[in-house]
Design a protein around this motif. Sequence first.
Motif, short mmCIF file in Angstrom:
data_model
loop_
_atom_site.label_atom_id
_atom_site.label_comp_id
_atom_site.label_asym_id
_atom_site.label_seq_id
_atom_site.Cartn_x
_atom_site.Cartn_y
_atom_site.Cartn_z
N PHE A 196 19.52 39.59 15.06
CA PHE A 196 19.48 39.60 16.52
C PHE A 196 18.06 39.85 17.02
CE2 PHE A 196 19.51 42.12 20.50
CZ PHE A 196 19.89 41.10 21.35
N PHE A 197 17.65 39.02 17.98
CA PHE A 197 16.35 39.13 18.62
C PHE A 197 16.55 39.00 20.12
CE2 PHE A 197 15.97 37.39 14.44
CZ PHE A 197 14.92 38.08 13.87
N ARG A 198 15.65 39.57 20.90
CA ARG A 198 15.71 39.38 22.34
C ARG A 198 14.30 39.19 22.88
NH1 ARG A 198 18.43 44.79 24.14
NH2 ARG A 198 17.27 46.27 22.90
N ALA A 237 20.36 28.22 14.15
CA ALA A 237 20.15 29.44 14.93
C ALA A 237 20.81 29.25 16.29
CB ALA A 237 18.66 29.73 15.09
N VAL A 238 20.89 30.36 17.06
CA VAL A 238 21.60 30.32 18.34
C VAL A 238 20.76 30.98 19.43
CG1 VAL A 238 23.67 31.09 19.58
CG2 VAL A 238 23.85 30.36 17.20
N ALA A 239 20.72 30.34 20.59
CA ALA A 239 20.17 30.95 21.80
C ALA A 239 21.36 31.53 22.54
CB ALA A 239 19.47 29.91 22.65
N GLY A 240 21.34 32.85 22.74
CA GLY A 240 22.45 33.52 23.40
C GLY A 240 23.09 34.49 22.43
N PRO A 241 24.11 35.15 22.85
CA PRO A 241 24.76 35.09 24.14
C PRO A 241 24.00 35.88 25.22
CG PRO A 241 25.95 36.59 22.71
CD PRO A 241 24.85 35.99 21.89
N ALA A 242 24.51 35.78 26.43
CA ALA A 242 23.81 36.36 27.58
C ALA A 242 24.03 37.86 27.72
CB ALA A 242 24.25 35.66 28.86
N GLY A 293 27.76 37.03 9.60
CA GLY A 293 28.61 36.45 8.56
C GLY A 293 28.29 35.00 8.27
N GLY A 294 27.85 34.29 9.31
CA GLY A 294 27.48 32.88 9.15
C GLY A 294 26.01 32.71 8.79
N GLY A 295 25.28 33.83 8.68
CA GLY A 295 23.85 33.74 8.33
C GLY A 295 23.00 33.21 9.46
N LEU A 296 23.45 33.38 10.70
CA LEU A 296 22.72 32.82 11.84
C LEU A 296 21.92 33.87 12.59
CD1 LEU A 296 25.24 30.38 13.57
CD2 LEU A 296 23.23 29.81 12.23
N ALA A 297 20.66 33.59 12.81
CA ALA A 297 19.85 34.40 13.70
C ALA A 297 20.20 33.98 15.12
CB ALA A 297 18.38 34.17 13.43
N PHE A 298 20.15 34.94 16.05
CA PHE A 298 20.40 34.59 17.45
C PHE A 298 19.49 35.41 18.34
CE2 PHE A 298 23.31 37.93 16.35
CZ PHE A 298 23.69 38.61 17.49
N VAL A 299 19.07 34.79 19.44
CA VAL A 299 18.13 35.41 20.36
C VAL A 299 18.71 35.35 21.77
CG1 VAL A 299 16.79 33.27 20.63
CG2 VAL A 299 15.74 35.45 21.18
N SER A 300 18.70 36.48 22.46
CA SER A 300 19.22 36.54 23.83
C SER A 300 18.07 36.70 24.81
CB SER A 300 20.19 37.71 23.98
OG SER A 300 20.63 37.79 25.33
N SER A 357 8.62 27.94 24.17
CA SER A 357 8.38 29.21 23.49
C SER A 357 9.69 29.85 23.05
CB SER A 357 7.62 30.18 24.40
OG SER A 357 6.36 29.66 24.71
N ALA A 358 10.69 29.80 23.90
CA ALA A 358 12.00 30.36 23.55
C ALA A 358 12.59 29.62 22.35
CB ALA A 358 12.94 30.30 24.74
N MET A 359 12.44 28.30 22.33
CA MET A 359 12.94 27.52 21.21
C MET A 359 12.17 27.88 19.93
SD MET A 359 15.43 25.99 22.58
CE MET A 359 15.98 24.64 21.57
N ALA A 360 10.88 28.15 20.06
CA ALA A 360 10.09 28.57 18.89
C ALA A 360 10.58 29.91 18.37
CB ALA A 360 8.61 28.64 19.27
N VAL A 361 10.93 30.83 19.28
CA VAL A 361 11.47 32.12 18.87
C VAL A 361 12.74 31.91 18.06
CG1 VAL A 361 12.56 34.25 19.70
CG2 VAL A 361 10.42 33.47 20.71
N ILE A 362 13.58 30.98 18.50
CA ILE A 362 14.82 30.69 17.77
C ILE A 362 14.49 30.19 16.37
CG2 ILE A 362 16.82 29.16 17.65
CD1 ILE A 362 16.86 29.27 20.73
N ALA A 363 13.52 29.29 16.27
CA ALA A 363 13.16 28.75 14.97
C ALA A 363 12.62 29.84 14.05
CB ALA A 363 12.12 27.64 15.12
N VAL A 364 11.77 30.72 14.58
CA VAL A 364 11.23 31.82 13.78
C VAL A 364 12.34 32.78 13.39
CG1 VAL A 364 9.72 33.84 13.85
CG2 VAL A 364 8.91 31.64 14.69
#
Length: 173
Positions: free
Chosen positions: A161-163, A118-123, A137-144, A13-20
Amino acid sequence: MKSKAGITLLVASAMAVIAVAAAAAHTDGAGRVAASAAPAAATAKCGKTMYLGVAAPITGAASSIGVQQLHWAQFAVAQWNKTSRPRFKIVQGDTQLPNVAEAIKAAKTLSSDKRVWAVAGPAGSQEVQDSFASYKGGGLAFVSGSATRTSLTDGTRKGFFFRVVPNDGVQGP
């Protein structure tokens, strides 16, 4: 003790959140690359293998947490890759929490890697706050999974940014 299937479902599920999150950050809602997205987003191509960043304190004072985060991400990817497509690979970014300078360095490295979607993190909340500009700047979504500072979701990081945890304003005293 939680079942292996339950934990696998949680990690998947966390990986799916990253993809979304990646899709939301890189498109205008109709599946087209957003004009405001960074150049990396415009050149990313979906292939047989997709790369996900993991920004975690893999070394340093909080490595006992970061190593576990990395191992769970590796486990989720391994489980996914056994039966599903596209295949995923992980690119590591060592944030060395509480060393915010290293979190920024990891964010810049992941953001400049054209393979990363996309990125999982940072903590840590401070890491999120200080590395946001590099991810955006890199166009990356990230979820903590652990950054709880209330100001992180004040609207200034929308679309990037998502959490997956409640913020400090709704947690117990």
